[in-house]
Design an enzyme around this catalytic site. Structure first.
Site, PDB file in Angstrom:
ATOM      1  N   GLY A  43       0.836  -1.187   0.000  1.00 10.67           N
ATOM      2  CA  GLY A  43       0.000   0.000   0.000  1.00 10.67           C
ATOM      3  C   GLY A  43       0.878   1.246   0.000  1.00 10.67           C
ATOM      4  N   VAL A  44       0.227   2.406  -0.097  1.00 14.39           N
ATOM      5  CA  VAL A  44       0.958   3.672  -0.179  1.00 14.39           C
ATOM      6  C   VAL A  44       1.084   4.277   1.212  1.00 14.39           C
ATOM      7  CG1 VAL A  44       0.965   5.942  -1.284  1.00 14.39           C
ATOM      8  CG2 VAL A  44      -0.104   4.016  -2.427  1.00 14.39           C
TER       9      VAL A  44
ATOM     10  N   GLU B 115       0.004  -2.317  -6.876  1.00 17.00           N
ATOM     11  CA  GLU B 115      -0.987  -1.430  -7.467  1.00 17.00           C
ATOM     12  C   GLU B 115      -0.344  -0.140  -7.963  1.00 17.00           C
ATOM     13  OE1 GLU B 115      -4.808  -1.941  -5.099  1.00 17.00           O
ATOM     14  OE2 GLU B 115      -4.338   0.177  -4.881  1.00 17.00           O
TER      15      GLU B 115
ATOM     16  N   ASN C 249     -11.391   6.158   2.922  1.00 17.71           N
ATOM     17  CA  ASN C 249     -11.161   6.094   1.477  1.00 17.71           C
ATOM     18  C   ASN C 249     -11.942   4.930   0.900  1.00 17.71           C
ATOM     19  OD1 ASN C 249      -9.378   8.249   1.872  1.00 17.71           O
ATOM     20  ND2 ASN C 249      -7.691   6.864   2.264  1.00 17.71           N
TER      21      ASN C 249
END
Lengths: 501, 501
Positions: free
Chosen positions: A267-268, A292, A382
């Protein structure tokens, strides 16, 4: 800009954003390019928002359904939400204005696994898509579209739409061409295997095929992607990263991972960036990413010769790294592949390559259920994004978070997760700055001590007390709970502003 | 029996179950064949249970970890649980004695997706497997094992085990040979695509390869599988089935399904049997099943020429149908394929073939989260089984249940599911005798009216009241909840014996 439209007869379609917005009507279903602030349309959203505001001022209805790849930016999701121009939005968003509208009940939002959102459109779950609006670096001599800094669901939306509007963004480097790998699973009943065995396998072409007759407008832009500056990781992030790297080392020691075989999904955020900084100095070599988004840390790993290939659907870079990518795309495209998100996040490939998935979370409960999306069960942040795609099919799935948030008012380890996005069947390893809880092979009751161990010491007594009460008040002990007090942490948060007893 | 052991030198390994049980030691990890009452070992479990009881009588410890395909039978899980011979059990069970031990906190049980249980053993999450005990119809001239009425995780357990004990069951027809299709994904880092595009594709061989040196014992048995008699569906089941068939018809009308393209996955039970009875008289032709278990209804569909092929990992037949299968296996094996459960339930193939998944549930909440496993959040019934494998990757996922249970004391539609096995991101269509709720494309708040519509009228007011309260007491409306009262239905059930306010 004309050199970016290689098919001469399409040049007549060039117009202003306001003119192009005339192709978007009230009630339309609109699919847009864009993923984590990369490659979203920069001009049409504002033009559509203006059109909506004008209609509303006249007392007319104007709202559209917007389907994207993932999050976009203030000048896309933000302006549309601000203008009350969106009726329904899927599959992911992270815009503050939009989030507020959703949580105020003023906008409808469905949070869908990213690998499945385009698929659901293909499968006809949303009916007809009226318009696709996609950013491109250029249109080739056949009218095909070369995407920019993300691919997202553009293929699916272009295929499903009656009308296609292309935004050609001169800010995006033409050298991105060759980085994309566009391939689609044939539609049912003719689906076949995705022929990717390794993250670096290229299986498609560098452009999105489109019937040129569908292109109704081309708009020129020259604006940077929404790229957030990189924040130096704080002490907690560094400690979480260190614990994650320790977990990797322990997997190697257990014979389940090799220093030459780590395939990353990440993930970011700050913690992933700290992890990647840690990998720079680690024994791991030939790291690959099947993930991703491409982040700064992956670019550093590529530059250092530690990462051989990164497969994703989009960039999520700092402004500085985005400039570097634009300048040196020709070099990076040897190591970076941008795929449609249906492929970057495809369950089939994820399971096949055997990656270690690492995603953030809002909270985990003592049995390992994960809340990725809703604060206190009701307020969406989100969305689940690709975390489900990866978690459900990973070799090992992991979730990372600090053990507390909001200056200690929130414990990220709770008795019962207030929204469950990943179940106890799927989450394997939970990591905080306190250590990691390896839940693999453990019956529910045996997970609790491990989860309490990684909770913040301020909350450990309340968690222990809950578990003891749960074992005494209800007669069944497969997964002990006291449903009367299961959400007490959250209720206290609502009533007192803190989960602390 | 000697004609069932084609490799002559293995005949010396024939012994009694009690003798074979000597190869199973305290603390061992034991993988057994068996899936939904088919093809489980019939003799060793009792012998191991006797050994455990004798050890306990001497004041010694004796407990093993048991890994299976799925559920087994009273003479396997039942006798072992009764003797307190099991420390840890995965990935599924449905035995009353065992269930009671688990819920009393006397036995550890981990409920794992069936497609992943064997994979986790392969991936080393359980360390060494000491013994595999598998039922076979025969051992071939190379020492390979021809499985009986299920395949389950036998391949993975045989591969992982030091010692293999084979039970040759003379009750099982030798004509089952040729029905199995044994193929395994190569281990990491060499995994490849599963080369199945259609349910009927055969990709492997009819036997499980085994190093004959690992076979330490062969035991002869002659006992029928645990096959439960078929119950006539009641009115509620018939109405659920009718609603499911209406859903199929509506999918055809919407252009998303064809009368010649229905690929079925179906859980076991009365409702699925009623569905299959309904399909006999429907317009659907060339039905295929890519599913977990072959049920009576599928045999009827095959006999009627309505179903061309059924792929599964096991039988779950009535005694009458089991006899018929034994008698006519030669004919049925043209239409039936038994695969390892890692393949029958493989996410990759499930997504590729585009099936409609239909599974039972304990409860669903108003947003479409599904509880498949725990009554009142704490008491495990059976397990998630393959419902996750199928739901997460289906073309359309559906869940079926009557709207109430226990004579009306339980509403199967609740404000907040007390255990979540399938999230709101995965469940698409929920079906009760009241109708079906199609949640596709709906934001959370828009799902509520549809879910309340299929709830029992006795519970509709309380559900509506909850939803209204949820929207007023908490400030955020993405997924409205009132966490203080979210489990009131369940708390009332515990305190008053009924969810009714």
């Amino acid at each position: 800009m004309s050199e970016r439209i290689a098919k001469a007869d399409l040049k007549s379609k060039v117009m202003t954003a306001a003119e192009a917005a005339e192709f978007v009507n009230n009630g339309d279903k609109v699919g847009v390019s864009g993923f984590t602030g990369s490659g979203y349309p920069k001009a049409l959203p504002t033009a559509i928002a203006e059109k909506a505001k004008a209609a509303h001022a006249r007392g007319e209805e104007f709202a559209i359904d917007v389907f994207s790849g993932a999050s976009t930016a203030p000048d896309c999701d933000g302006v549309l939400a601000e203008a009350d121009a969106i009726r329904y939005r899927m599959p992911y968003q992270s815009d503050p204005t939009m989030r507020n509208k959703i949580n105020a009940g003023e906008m409808k939002y469905q949070d869908i696994h990213l690998s499945q959102s385009g698929l659901y459109v293909e499968q006809g779950f949303f009916g007809k898509v009226n318009v696709a609006i996609v950013e491109a670096i250029r249109i080739d001599e056949n009218g095909n579209i070369v995407p920019s800094s993300s691919v997202g669901n553009s293929v699916e939306y272009i295929n499903a739409a009656d009308k296609v509007i292309v935004e050609i963004n001169n800010w995006q480097s033409l050298d991105l061409e060759g980085m994309h790998d566009i391939w689609s699973v044939p539609a049912l009943p003719n689906r076949v295997a995705v022929p990717i065995n390794k993250p670096g396998d290229r299986i498609g072409v560098g452009y999105i095929e489109v019937d040129p007759a569908k292109i109704v407008a081309i708009v020129e832009t020259d604006e940077a992607d929404r790229n957030a500056p990189f924040k130096e990781p704080d002490e907690v992030s560094k400690q979480i990263a260190a614990n994650f790297l320790q977990f990797l080392e322990d997997e190697v020691a257990a014979g389940r991972l090799s220093y030459d075989g780590y395939i990353m999904q990440s993930g970011v955020g700050n913690v992933p960036n700290a992890v990647m900084a840690g990998l720079l100095d680690s024994k791991f070599e030939n790291i690959q990413a099947y993930t991703e988004v491409i982040q700064d840390g992956m670019v550093d790993l590529i530059d250092a010769g530690k990462m051989t290939v990164a497969s994703a659907t989009a960039f999520s870079l700092s402004p500085e790294y985005a400039e570097k990518m634009n300048d040196e795309a020709k070099r990076y495209r040897e190591h970076i592949i941008l795929r449609p998100q249906q492929i970057s996040n495809h369950p089939e490939v994820i399971r096949r390559v055997g990656l270690i998935a690492t995603n953030g979370m809002i909270e985990a409960d003592i049995y390992g259920n994960i809340n990725s999306t809703h604060v206190n069960g009701t307020r969406v942040m989100n969305g689940i994004g690709g975390s489900g795609d990866f978690t459900r099919n990973a070799f090992v799935s992991s979730f990372i978070s600090g053990s507390e948030a909001k200056g200690g008012a929130i414990s990220t380890i709770v008795p019962f997760a207030s929204h469950i996005d990943h179940t106890e069947h799927d989450a394997m390893v939970i990591i905080t700055e306190r250590g990691y809880a390896d839940l693999r092979g453990l019956a529910p009751r045996d997970r609790v001590a491990k989860m309490i161990e990684i909770a913040h010491p301020n909350y450990q007594p309340a968690l222990q007390e809950y578990f003891e009460r749960a074992q005494s008040v209800q007669p069944h002990l497969s997964t002990p709970h006291d449903l009367k007090t299961a959400f007490d942490f959250h209720v206290r948060m609502l009533e007192n502003g803190s989960m602390m007893p």
